[in-house]
Every structure is written in structure tokens, then in C-alpha cells.
Write a protein that holds these residues in place. Structure first.
Motif, PDB file in Angstrom:
ATOM      1  N   ASP A  89       2.120   2.588   5.402  1.00 41.10           N
ATOM      2  CA  ASP A  89       3.244   2.271   6.301  1.00 41.10           C
ATOM      3  C   ASP A  89       2.743   1.875   7.684  1.00 41.10           C
ATOM      4  N   ALA A  90       1.744   2.646   8.182  1.00 36.94           N
ATOM      5  CA  ALA A  90       1.206   2.348   9.518  1.00 36.94           C
ATOM      6  C   ALA A  90       0.559   0.962   9.524  1.00 36.94           C
ATOM      7  N   MET A  91      -0.202   0.634   8.485  1.00 36.36           N
ATOM      8  CA  MET A  91      -0.851  -0.682   8.444  1.00 36.36           C
ATOM      9  C   MET A  91       0.174  -1.794   8.361  1.00 36.36           C
ATOM     10  N   HIS A  92       1.231  -1.529   7.608  1.00 31.86           N
ATOM     11  CA  HIS A  92       2.304  -2.506   7.500  1.00 31.86           C
ATOM     12  C   HIS A  92       2.943  -2.732   8.874  1.00 31.86           C
ATOM     13  N   THR A  93       3.144  -1.641   9.607  1.00 36.46           N
ATOM     14  CA  THR A  93       3.731  -1.753  10.954  1.00 36.46           C
ATOM     15  C   THR A  93       2.786  -2.497  11.901  1.00 36.46           C
ATOM     16  N   TYR A  94       1.519  -2.067  11.950  1.00 33.98           N
ATOM     17  CA  TYR A  94       0.583  -2.719  12.880  1.00 33.98           C
ATOM     18  C   TYR A  94       0.379  -4.191  12.522  1.00 33.98           C
ATOM     19  N   GLY A  95       0.474  -4.492  11.221  1.00 34.86           N
ATOM     20  CA  GLY A  95       0.198  -5.857  10.775  1.00 34.86           C
ATOM     21  C   GLY A  95       1.445  -6.698  10.566  1.00 34.86           C
ATOM     22  N   ARG A  96       2.587  -6.247  11.093  1.00 32.77           N
ATOM     23  CA  ARG A  96       3.832  -6.959  10.749  1.00 32.77           C
ATOM     24  C   ARG A  96       3.857  -8.390  11.274  1.00 32.77           C
ATOM     25  N   GLN A  97       3.187  -8.647  12.389  1.00 31.04           N
ATOM     26  CA  GLN A  97       3.213 -10.030  12.909  1.00 31.04           C
ATOM     27  C   GLN A  97       2.198 -10.934  12.223  1.00 31.04           C
ATOM     28  N   ILE A  98       1.269 -10.346  11.481  1.00 25.45           N
ATOM     29  CA  ILE A  98       0.325 -11.218  10.773  1.00 25.45           C
ATOM     30  C   ILE A  98       0.625 -11.262   9.270  1.00 25.45           C
ATOM     31  N   GLY A  99       1.725 -10.614   8.873  1.00 23.17           N
ATOM     32  CA  GLY A  99       2.165 -10.714   7.474  1.00 23.17           C
ATOM     33  C   GLY A  99       1.214 -10.085   6.473  1.00 23.17           C
ATOM     34  N   VAL A 100       0.668  -8.923   6.808  1.00 25.93           N
ATOM     35  CA  VAL A 100      -0.295  -8.280   5.908  1.00 25.93           C
ATOM     36  C   VAL A 100       0.399  -7.786   4.623  1.00 25.93           C
ATOM     37  N   ARG A 101      -0.312  -7.921   3.509  1.00 19.24           N
ATOM     38  CA  ARG A 101       0.199  -7.394   2.237  1.00 19.24           C
ATOM     39  C   ARG A 101      -0.560  -6.102   1.939  1.00 19.24           C
ATOM     40  N   VAL A 102       0.137  -4.963   2.087  1.00 17.66           N
ATOM     41  CA  VAL A 102      -0.479  -3.643   1.891  1.00 17.66           C
ATOM     42  C   VAL A 102       0.172  -2.982   0.688  1.00 17.66           C
ATOM     43  N   LEU A 103      -0.636  -2.350  -0.165  1.00 22.63           N
ATOM     44  CA  LEU A 103      -0.087  -1.635  -1.323  1.00 22.63           C
ATOM     45  C   LEU A 103      -0.628  -0.216  -1.357  1.00 22.63           C
ATOM     46  N   ALA A 104       0.268   0.770  -1.471  1.00 23.58           N
ATOM     47  CA  ALA A 104      -0.145   2.162  -1.673  1.00 23.58           C
ATOM     48  C   ALA A 104      -0.131   2.451  -3.167  1.00 23.58           C
ATOM     49  N   VAL A 105      -1.207   3.053  -3.684  1.00 26.59           N
ATOM     50  CA  VAL A 105      -1.253   3.429  -5.101  1.00 26.59           C
ATOM     51  C   VAL A 105      -1.630   4.905  -5.224  1.00 26.59           C
ATOM     52  N   TYR A 106      -0.906   5.606  -6.065  1.00 30.20           N
ATOM     53  CA  TYR A 106      -1.154   7.043  -6.217  1.00 30.20           C
ATOM     54  C   TYR A 106      -0.610   7.484  -7.562  1.00 30.20           C
ATOM     55  N   GLY A 107      -1.089   8.647  -8.008  1.00 32.56           N
ATOM     56  CA  GLY A 107      -0.675   9.171  -9.302  1.00 32.56           C
ATOM     57  C   GLY A 107       0.806   9.514  -9.320  1.00 32.56           C
ATOM     58  N   GLY A 108       1.387   9.489 -10.507  1.00 31.03           N
ATOM     59  CA  GLY A 108       2.790   9.859 -10.649  1.00 31.03           C
ATOM     60  C   GLY A 108       3.726   8.673 -10.490  1.00 31.03           C
ATOM     61  N   GLN A 109       3.185   7.543 -10.002  1.00 32.76           N
ATOM     62  CA  GLN A 109       3.999   6.340  -9.861  1.00 32.76           C
ATOM     63  C   GLN A 109       3.728   5.471 -11.093  1.00 32.76           C
ATOM     64  N   PRO A 110       4.738   4.772 -11.635  1.00 32.61           N
ATOM     65  CA  PRO A 110       4.486   3.947 -12.820  1.00 32.61           C
ATOM     66  C   PRO A 110       3.397   2.900 -12.560  1.00 32.61           C
ATOM     67  N   TYR A 111       2.577   2.630 -13.580  1.00 29.35           N
ATOM     68  CA  TYR A 111       1.497   1.647 -13.412  1.00 29.35           C
ATOM     69  C   TYR A 111       2.018   0.223 -13.249  1.00 29.35           C
ATOM     70  N   ASN A 112       3.106  -0.114 -13.990  1.00 30.40           N
ATOM     71  CA  ASN A 112       3.485  -1.537 -14.055  1.00 30.40           C
ATOM     72  C   ASN A 112       3.814  -2.138 -12.699  1.00 30.40           C
ATOM     73  N   LEU A 113       4.465  -1.350 -11.829  1.00 28.22           N
ATOM     74  CA  LEU A 113       4.787  -1.845 -10.475  1.00 28.22           C
ATOM     75  C   LEU A 113       3.522  -2.154  -9.696  1.00 28.22           C
ATOM     76  N   GLN A 114       2.559  -1.174  -9.724  1.00 27.31           N
ATOM     77  CA  GLN A 114       1.309  -1.332  -8.983  1.00 27.31           C
ATOM     78  C   GLN A 114       0.525  -2.521  -9.537  1.00 27.31           C
ATOM     79  N   ILE A 115       0.528  -2.659 -10.868  1.00 22.51           N
ATOM     80  CA  ILE A 115      -0.248  -3.733 -11.494  1.00 22.51           C
ATOM     81  C   ILE A 115       0.344  -5.104 -11.151  1.00 22.51           C
ATOM     82  N   SER A 116       1.694  -5.201 -11.163  1.00 18.11           N
ATOM     83  CA  SER A 116       2.269  -6.524 -10.869  1.00 18.11           C
ATOM     84  C   SER A 116       2.042  -6.900  -9.404  1.00 18.11           C
ATOM     85  N   ARG A 117       2.094  -5.901  -8.506  1.00 18.04           N
ATOM     86  CA  ARG A 117       1.787  -6.210  -7.087  1.00 18.04           C
ATOM     87  C   ARG A 117       0.328  -6.652  -6.938  1.00 18.04           C
ATOM     88  N   LEU A 118      -0.577  -5.967  -7.625  1.00 15.15           N
ATOM     89  CA  LEU A 118      -1.999  -6.337  -7.534  1.00 15.15           C
ATOM     90  C   LEU A 118      -2.227  -7.747  -8.065  1.00 15.15           C
TER      91      LEU A 118
END
Ligand code: AMP
Length: 199
Positions: A89-118
Motif C-alpha cells: 500500500d505504501a509503495m502504491h501511495t508513494y508511486g501513484r504519480q509514476i503509475g507503479v504496478r505493485v502486487l502483494a502475495v501471501y498465503g491464504g489468498q487464492p493463487y489464481n488472482l495472484q497468477i493472473s496479475r503476475l
């Protein structure tokens, strides 16, 4: 712009965002870490939560991002899902004017969402060790072109038994990467990790 962050050679959009957030002056860890990381050095920061360490490593990473790349340019490894989300979230905020694409990945979250973003393309991945390794083993997370790797709260990762996972993740990255390690304490095992994987 009146901010003291002007003294770093950061992209103007980043300085503008920092100014908009109301950060008047860099914290001590930011004053030390930002110039060192911009100079390409590996860094070890002994710091607590609340010291401003997230901006200290995020701003140089964001400064160095190239737009529209298909590969992951930077990786942050964090001990818990909560910290991974907070850093992303912090990186997304600091990078909002440069349009950074940040993804958080962690256990317990479905794989398919993380995989499609990657698959769509992500600049910065922030994740917990176990899930990062799972995604590496599934061949969907490739880190060979990551220019910077950050180990956040390394002592927490040590006490949670993640050191072997961290070594396995670092072994998937290029030896020419920049490495930054942050830890509240620096026990022997962390210093050995740093000696093995950092310049
Ligand atoms: P951290 O230690 O990275 O978790 O940051 C702690 C808090 O300090 C966060 O809420 C940041 O938004 C805030 N912060 C970071 N750097 C600065 C700064 N230079 N001036 C004011 N607040 C800051």
C-alpha cells in the motif's frame, strides 16, 4: 516544492507526492538509506517500525523503475501478510504519480488472482516467504531480472523459521542485484545471511 526531500536526486513526481503527503523532512534512516540505495549500494538498516524505513527503501526502488517492463523489477520479502499489505500500500501511495504496478502475495489468498496479475505484468512484488517460493516453484514468479531485493523485518523472519526459504528465494535472483536488509536486531544468523548474500 519546499520539502527537504529535494536534496535527494529523486524523480520530481516522487518528491511532489512526498510533499503532498506532508512529509517535511526525511527521517534519520531515510537520510542515510536513500542516498546509499540511489548510489547502488547494498544496505543494512537497523530500525523499528515507525522509523520511516518503508519510504527509505521504496523511494529509491520507485526512482529506478523502468515503465512498461514485463519482468518483476523489485522484490520485497516480509514476514507477515499484514506487513506485506502495508508495504505494498505504501509503495502504491508513494508511486501513484509514476503509475507503479505493485502486487502483494501471501498465503491464504487464492493463487489464481495472484497468477493472473503476475502474468499481466507487475513492477514490484511484496510477499511472504512461503507464498513467494510457491509461486517461484509454479514457474509464475520469475526473479532473475529483479534489480533490487529488500528483506524487511529480517529478525522476525528468522524467528518465524523463514531463513531457509529466504535463501532459496535469493538463489533465484541475479547475483548482480542490489540487496537491502532491515531488522530491529542483528543476531548472528542475520549477519551470516548478510555476509553470504550482500556486498
Ligand atoms: P514506517 O516506519 O515505514 O512504517 O513509517 C511509519 C510512518 O511514518 C508511516 O505512517 C509513514 O507515512 C510516516 N512517515 C514516513 N516518513 C516520514 C517523513 N519523512 N515525515 C513524516 N512522516 C513520515
Amino acid at each position: 516544492m519546499t520539502t527537504d526531500f529535494n536534496r535527494f536526486d529523486l524523480q520530481p513526481q516522487l518528491v511532489q507526492t512526498i510533499d503532498d503527503l506532508g512529509y517535511a523532512a526525511p527521517t534519520p534512516i531515510q537520510s542515510t538509506v536513500i542516498p546509499a540505495m540511489l548510489a547502488g549500494q547494498d544496505v543494512i538498516g537497523q530500525s523499528q517500525t515507525g522509523s520511516g524505513k518503508t519510504a527509505a527503501f521504496s523511494l529509491p526502488i520507485l526512482h529506478n523503475l523502468k515503465s512498461g517492463r514485463r519482468h518483476v523489477q523489485s522484490l520485497v520479502v516480509a514476514p507477515t501478510r499484514e506487513l506485506a499489505i502495508q508495504v505494498a500500500d505504501a509503495m502504491h501511495t508513494y508511486g501513484r504519480q509514476i503509475g507503479v504496478r505493485v502486487l502483494a502475495v501471501y498465503g491464504g489468498q487464492p493463487y489464481n488472482l495472484q497468477i493472473s496479475r503476475l502474468k499481466k505484468g507487475v513492477d514490484v512484488v511484496v510477499g511472504t516467504p512461503g507464498r513467494l517460493l510457491d509461486l517461484i516453484r509454479k514457474n509464475v514468479l520469475k526473479l532473475d531480472q529483479a534489480a533490487t531485493v529488500v528483506l524487511d523485518e529480517a529478525d522476525e523472519m528468522l524467528s518465524m523459521g523463514f531463513i531457509a526459504d529466504i535463501e532459496a528465494i535469493l538463489d533465484q535472483t541475479s547475483s548482480s542485484r542490489q540487496t537491502a536488509l532491515f531488522s530491529a536486531t542483528l543476531p548472528q544468523r542475520i549477519l551470516r545471511l548478510a555476509a553470504k548474500y550482500m556486498n
